[in-house]
Motif scaffolding. Structure first.
Motif, mmCIF file in Angstrom:
data_model
loop_
_atom_site.group_PDB
_atom_site.id
_atom_site.type_symbol
_atom_site.label_atom_id
_atom_site.label_comp_id
_atom_site.label_asym_id
_atom_site.label_seq_id
_atom_site.Cartn_x
_atom_site.Cartn_y
_atom_site.Cartn_z
ATOM 1 N N GLN A 110 0.829 -1.210 0.000
ATOM 2 C CA GLN A 110 0.000 0.000 0.000
ATOM 3 C C GLN A 110 0.862 1.258 0.000
ATOM 4 O OE1 GLN A 110 -2.434 -0.528 3.443
ATOM 5 N NE2 GLN A 110 -3.779 -1.999 2.452
ATOM 6 N N LEU A 111 1.962 1.210 0.710
ATOM 7 C CA LEU A 111 2.850 2.373 0.742
ATOM 8 C C LEU A 111 3.526 2.594 -0.611
ATOM 9 C CD1 LEU A 111 4.342 1.996 4.303
ATOM 10 C CD2 LEU A 111 2.943 3.889 3.470
ATOM 11 N N TYR A 112 3.820 1.522 -1.327
ATOM 12 C CA TYR A 112 4.357 1.682 -2.682
ATOM 13 C C TYR A 112 3.341 2.411 -3.564
ATOM 14 C CZ TYR A 112 8.400 -1.377 -1.872
ATOM 15 O OH TYR A 112 9.573 -1.923 -1.417
ATOM 16 N N GLU A 113 2.063 2.050 -3.402
ATOM 17 C CA GLU A 113 1.014 2.733 -4.164
ATOM 18 C C GLU A 113 0.934 4.207 -3.776
ATOM 19 O OE1 GLU A 113 -2.649 0.598 -3.609
ATOM 20 O OE2 GLU A 113 -1.816 -1.250 -4.434
ATOM 21 N N GLN A 114 1.036 4.501 -2.487
ATOM 22 C CA GLN A 114 1.012 5.891 -2.033
ATOM 23 C C GLN A 114 2.201 6.670 -2.584
ATOM 24 O OE1 GLN A 114 0.788 5.918 2.237
ATOM 25 N NE2 GLN A 114 -1.287 5.088 2.280
ATOM 26 N N ARG A 115 3.350 6.024 -2.626
ATOM 27 C CA ARG A 115 4.537 6.690 -3.157
ATOM 28 C C ARG A 115 4.356 6.985 -4.646
ATOM 29 N NH1 ARG A 115 10.173 3.648 -3.242
ATOM 30 N NH2 ARG A 115 9.009 2.579 -4.845
ATOM 31 N N THR A 116 3.775 6.045 -5.372
ATOM 32 C CA THR A 116 3.499 6.261 -6.793
ATOM 33 C C THR A 116 2.530 7.430 -6.977
ATOM 34 O OG1 THR A 116 3.842 3.915 -7.242
ATOM 35 C CG2 THR A 116 2.635 5.168 -8.898
ATOM 36 N N PHE A 117 1.498 7.482 -6.136
ATOM 37 C CA PHE A 117 0.551 8.594 -6.194
ATOM 38 C C PHE A 117 1.261 9.918 -5.923
ATOM 39 C CE2 PHE A 117 -2.428 11.462 -4.032
ATOM 40 C CZ PHE A 117 -3.358 11.639 -5.042
ATOM 41 N N ALA A 118 2.181 9.919 -4.981
ATOM 42 C CA ALA A 118 2.925 11.140 -4.653
ATOM 43 C C ALA A 118 3.755 11.604 -5.847
ATOM 44 C CB ALA A 118 3.826 10.892 -3.445
ATOM 45 N N ILE A 119 4.369 10.679 -6.533
ATOM 46 C CA ILE A 119 5.171 11.025 -7.709
ATOM 47 C C ILE A 119 4.269 11.587 -8.808
ATOM 48 C CG2 ILE A 119 6.600 10.054 -9.558
ATOM 49 C CD1 ILE A 119 7.745 8.126 -7.374
ATOM 50 N N ILE A 120 3.105 10.987 -8.976
ATOM 51 C CA ILE A 120 2.154 11.492 -9.972
ATOM 52 C C ILE A 120 1.728 12.914 -9.612
ATOM 53 C CG2 ILE A 120 -0.187 11.192 -10.894
ATOM 54 C CD1 ILE A 120 0.330 8.133 -10.717
ATOM 55 N N CYS A 121 1.458 13.167 -8.329
ATOM 56 C CA CYS A 121 1.093 14.535 -7.894
ATOM 57 C C CYS A 121 2.206 15.522 -8.214
ATOM 58 C CB CYS A 121 0.808 14.554 -6.394
ATOM 59 S SG CYS A 121 -0.816 13.959 -5.955
#
Length: 183
Positions: A110-121
């Motif tokens: 889940q944290l990998y997904e959050q990190r990916t979302f952060a990069i997209i932001c």
């Protein structure tokens, strides 16, 4: 719930004494207690669910002792069977370690997904900032997106570092327990 199910939840076998049940419960409580996971609400909820199962199994077994349990539990088995009880306790501890490790691995995903979302932001924020030269409102949106991305990225990175360390520790504990069980 049956006695076999309750024993399985605590990682014990049918010959488990009251002391073994209490010991396995204490070990599982140390591993699965929800207060250890206050930093992550989702993981805390899962720990609460599993801890409730452990508590239910413990209460069930205390209310319904095995027919071989006596007032003096030590007299209920020979020294040869006490080795089996020690292995049952190790197996219970191993089950708890494995459960905790599985939860942490899921949380890491889940944290990998959050990190990916952060990069997209961050990327969207930069692209919007480039397009914002003509539209000042877009500049505000881009700053918000970049800020959210930075905060999310740092938070997820710190959590990933912590979880990675815990997974490694639990992996070593798992290996040690498996080696002890083989002996």
């Amino acid at each position: 719930m049956t006695r076999d199910e309750a024993l399985h939840i605590l990682g014990l076998n049918e010959q488990a004494s009251i002391q073994d049940i209490k010991s396995a419960y204490r070990e599982m409580a140390q591993i699965l207690h929800p207060d250890k996971y206050t930093h992550n609400k989702r993981l805390q909820r899962r720990a609460e669910e599993q801890f409730k199962n452990v508590q239910d199994a413990f209460r069930y077994l205390l209310k319904r002792p095995a027919p071989t349990d006596t007032a003096d539990p030590e007299s209920a088995f020979s020294p040869a069977s006490s080795v089996t009880q020690g292995q049952a306790t190790l197996a219970g501890t191993l089950a708890g370690v494995i459960a905790a490790r599985v939860q942490l691995i899921e949380q890491r995903s889940q944290l990998y997904e959050q990190r990916t979302f952060a990069i997209i932001c961050l990327i969207v924020g930069v692209l919007v900032a480039l397009a914002a030269r003509r539209y000042p409102i877009l500049g505000i949106v881009s700053v918000a997106a970049i800020g959210a991305g930075v905060v999310q990225f740092i938070t997820s990175l710190q959590s990933l570092i912590f979880i990675k360390e815990r997974i490694e520790v639990l992996g070593k504990q798992k290996q040690d327990l498996e080696e002890q069980l083989k002996q």
